[in-house]
Write an enzyme that holds these catalytic residues in place. Structure first.
Site, PDB file in Angstrom:
ATOM      1  N   THR A 232       0.863  -1.508  -0.178  1.00 31.69           N
ATOM      2  CA  THR A 232       0.327  -0.323   0.355  1.00 31.69           C
ATOM      3  C   THR A 232       0.913   1.229  -0.044  1.00 31.69           C
ATOM      4  O   THR A 232       0.694   2.452   0.494  1.00 31.69           O
ATOM      5  CB  THR A 232      -1.057  -0.354   1.592  1.00 31.69           C
ATOM      6  OG1 THR A 232      -0.203  -0.487   2.107  1.00 31.69           O
ATOM      7  CG2 THR A 232      -1.572  -0.812   1.353  1.00 31.69           C
ATOM      8  N   ARG A 234       4.266   2.702  -2.508  1.00 34.27           N
ATOM      9  CA  ARG A 234       3.774   2.933  -3.177  1.00 34.27           C
ATOM     10  C   ARG A 234       4.641   1.783  -4.527  1.00 34.27           C
ATOM     11  O   ARG A 234       5.788   0.852  -4.087  1.00 34.27           O
ATOM     12  CB  ARG A 234       5.458   3.844  -3.607  1.00 34.27           C
ATOM     13  CG  ARG A 234       5.328   5.457  -3.404  1.00 34.27           C
ATOM     14  CD  ARG A 234       4.290   6.032  -4.011  1.00 34.27           C
ATOM     15  NE  ARG A 234       4.418   7.884  -3.370  1.00 34.27           N
ATOM     16  CZ  ARG A 234       2.925   7.866  -2.245  1.00 34.27           C
ATOM     17  NH1 ARG A 234       1.851   6.333  -2.700  1.00 34.27           N
ATOM     18  NH2 ARG A 234       3.298   8.614  -1.925  1.00 34.27           N
ATOM     19  N   ASP A 258      -2.679  -1.813  -3.746  1.00 30.13           N
ATOM     20  CA  ASP A 258      -3.057  -0.876  -3.402  1.00 30.13           C
ATOM     21  C   ASP A 258      -2.455   0.499  -4.820  1.00 30.13           C
ATOM     22  O   ASP A 258      -2.475   1.715  -5.209  1.00 30.13           O
ATOM     23  CB  ASP A 258      -3.301   0.096  -2.130  1.00 30.13           C
ATOM     24  CG  ASP A 258      -4.124   0.965  -2.021  1.00 30.13           C
ATOM     25  OD1 ASP A 258      -5.319   0.468  -2.887  1.00 30.13           O
ATOM     26  OD2 ASP A 258      -3.587   1.624  -1.952  1.00 30.13           O
ATOM     27  N   GLU A 263       1.671   3.386 -12.587  1.00 35.42           N
ATOM     28  CA  GLU A 263      -0.409   3.016 -12.740  1.00 35.42           C
ATOM     29  C   GLU A 263      -0.388   4.825 -12.739  1.00 35.42           C
ATOM     30  O   GLU A 263      -1.520   4.667 -12.816  1.00 35.42           O
ATOM     31  CB  GLU A 263      -0.171   3.050 -10.744  1.00 35.42           C
ATOM     32  CG  GLU A 263       0.369   4.760 -10.565  1.00 35.42           C
ATOM     33  CD  GLU A 263      -0.130   4.472  -8.430  1.00 35.42           C
ATOM     34  OE1 GLU A 263      -0.367   2.819  -8.275  1.00 35.42           O
ATOM     35  OE2 GLU A 263      -0.062   5.720  -7.571  1.00 35.42           O
ATOM     36  N   HIS A 295      -5.319   2.669  -5.987  1.00 32.30           N
ATOM     37  CA  HIS A 295      -4.693   3.623  -4.977  1.00 32.30           C
ATOM     38  C   HIS A 295      -5.693   4.542  -4.233  1.00 32.30           C
ATOM     39  O   HIS A 295      -5.559   5.895  -3.852  1.00 32.30           O
ATOM     40  CB  HIS A 295      -4.112   5.034  -5.431  1.00 32.30           C
ATOM     41  CG  HIS A 295      -2.821   5.342  -4.891  1.00 32.30           C
ATOM     42  ND1 HIS A 295      -0.960   5.664  -5.379  1.00 32.30           N
ATOM     43  CD2 HIS A 295      -2.830   5.592  -3.230  1.00 32.30           C
ATOM     44  CE1 HIS A 295      -0.763   5.818  -4.410  1.00 32.30           C
ATOM     45  NE2 HIS A 295      -1.650   6.292  -3.201  1.00 32.30           N
ATOM     46  N   GLN A 296      -6.144   3.565  -3.187  1.00 35.12           N
ATOM     47  CA  GLN A 296      -7.711   4.232  -2.267  1.00 35.12           C
ATOM     48  C   GLN A 296      -7.229   4.348  -0.864  1.00 35.12           C
ATOM     49  O   GLN A 296      -8.570   4.143   0.016  1.00 35.12           O
ATOM     50  CB  GLN A 296      -8.696   3.582  -2.693  1.00 35.12           C
ATOM     51  CG  GLN A 296      -9.091   2.074  -2.549  1.00 35.12           C
ATOM     52  CD  GLN A 296     -10.357   1.092  -2.594  1.00 35.12           C
ATOM     53  OE1 GLN A 296     -10.726   1.135  -3.531  1.00 35.12           O
ATOM     54  NE2 GLN A 296     -11.230   1.104  -1.604  1.00 35.12           N
ATOM     55  N   PHE A 298      -5.248   5.245   0.848  1.00 32.20           N
ATOM     56  CA  PHE A 298      -6.206   7.049   1.800  1.00 32.20           C
ATOM     57  C   PHE A 298      -7.019   7.636   2.007  1.00 32.20           C
ATOM     58  O   PHE A 298      -7.509   7.965   2.868  1.00 32.20           O
ATOM     59  CB  PHE A 298      -4.815   8.118   0.795  1.00 32.20           C
ATOM     60  CG  PHE A 298      -5.560   9.026   0.589  1.00 32.20           C
ATOM     61  CD1 PHE A 298      -5.468   7.852  -1.430  1.00 32.20           C
ATOM     62  CD2 PHE A 298      -6.261   9.738   0.041  1.00 32.20           C
ATOM     63  CE1 PHE A 298      -6.001   8.169  -2.554  1.00 32.20           C
ATOM     64  CE2 PHE A 298      -7.238  10.260  -0.929  1.00 32.20           C
ATOM     65  CZ  PHE A 298      -6.679   9.614  -1.779  1.00 32.20           C
TER      66      PHE A 298
END
Ligand code: NAD
Length: 329
Positions: A232, A234, A258, A263, A295-296, A298
């Site tokens: 989660t 990079r 993630d 990406e 990338h969710q 956060f």
């Protein structure tokens, strides 16, 4: 103060406008990401505000400096996408949101682990189709397993606290050890020993020259057969080609990501009606034991509140010539 906000989504604008009632900044929202091709859009702005996939490299910063942009406000923690040397050379200041909700990311890492392990995503679809079979849904107990944590900063610590509830063995690797975690029972190991001992490995270190491809063919060869790898942090912490090979060899038993090396042009977008041309991503999507989110990690209400308030307060401190407590240099 005029601020160009790049990579804007509707939720960014909603939060910025809501909190801007306390400041009255002049925000202009671009959906485009910031890079050397779009940097000219910043003409006439005093600052730009960017997110994780904006490419703030040497060429971009040179153009921003020519436009007299004096501040780059990152609305994220990681700053691997910014060329700090060039920013310093051109006198462009960089601020970030160092910690907005470590728990948000830690809890998402746990969601990836539990979903991959207990296959709730598959069970949900099966039961909706009237299929109540348990075939291929068997998971494993996390209780008594060894969870390896690479990077025990804010998010790594929150992750250790969350998984400690499973009464599992937690081992960690970091260039700086944390005494509070040792009190929690976390055992620091060398990186090599962590790779050898862990059933689950979760990455929480930043991306830099030392950590790029920290998961590669060599490190995978040290791991237990059937290991679960969670990222989660990079994308480029993992060498994607090597992890695909590890999955094909059945050495990597589960992969939950993630974030993904390439990406930039994919994550955060609705491409459901498009042809995805990234062969590695398509390959990853073809494995039954790979779970990808966009990338969710956060993305919680609490984190969005913190990201917005800190970003606006960073910009305000710059405007008022105050000390920039969240400056990256
Ligand atoms: P942090 O700075 O609090 O912690 C990073 C930790 O990594 C520190 O303890 C540091 O000593 C350690 N570290 C540095 N170099 C290392 C190395 N070579 N090997 C092992 N450990 C090393 O950062 P954080 O707030 O915990 O965030 C960690 C990362 O999570 C960020 O850099 C960012 O890339 C990522 N992140 C992802 C999301 C998401 O939505 N997926 C959100 C926020 C942050």
């Amino acid at each position: 103060m005029r601020i160009a906000v790049f990579s804007t989504k509707s939720y960014d604008q909603e939060y910025f406008e809501n909190y801007n009632k306390n400041y009255d900044f002049d925000f202009f929202y671009f959906e485009n990401s910031l890079n050397r091709h779009s940097a000219n859009l910043a003409r006439g702005f005093d600052a730009v505000c960017v997110f994780v996939n904006d490419i703030v490299d040497e060429a971009t910063i040179k153009i921003l400096a020519q436009q007299e942009v004096k501040l780059i406000a990152l609305r994220c923690a990681g700053f691997n996408n910014v060329d700090l040397k060039t920013a310093k050379k051109y006198g462009v200041r960089i601020v970030r949101v160092p910690a907005y909700s470590p728990e948000a990311v830690a809890e998402h890492a746990l969601a990836l682990i539990l979903t991959l392990n207990r296959k709730t995503h598959k069970a949900y679809n099966r039961v909706r189709e009237g299929n109540f079979s348990l075939k291929n849904l068997m998971g494993f107990n996390i209780h008594k397993k060894t969870v390896g944590v690479i990077g025990t900063g804010q998010i790594g610590q929150a992750f250790c606290r969350v998984v400690s509830g499973f009464d599992c063995e937690i081992v960690a690797y970091d260039i700086q050890q944390n005494d509070q975690l040792k009190d929690l029972g976390v055992r620091y190991l060398s990186l090599e020993a962590l790779f050898k001992e862990s059933d689950i490995i979760s990455l929480h270190c930043p991306l830099n020259q030392y950590t790029r491809h920290i998961i590669n063919a060599d490190s995978i060869s040290l791991m237990k057969s059937g290991v679960m790898i969670i990222n989660t942090s990079r994308g480029a912490l993992i060498n994607t080609a090597d992890v695909i090979e590890g999955l094909k060899l059945r050495k990597v038993g589960y992969l939950g990501i993630d974030v993904y090396e390439q990406e930039e042009n994919v994550f955060f977008e609705d491409l459901s009606e498009s042809i995805i041309e990234d062969d590695m991503l398509l390959k990853l999507l073809s494995f039954p034991n790979v779970l990808i989110t966009s990338h969710q990690a956060f993305f919680t209400k609490e984190a969005m509140d913190e990201i917005t308030t800190t970003t606006l307060s960073n910009i305000s401190a710059f405007q008022n010539n105050e000390v920039l407590i969240n400056e990256v240099s």
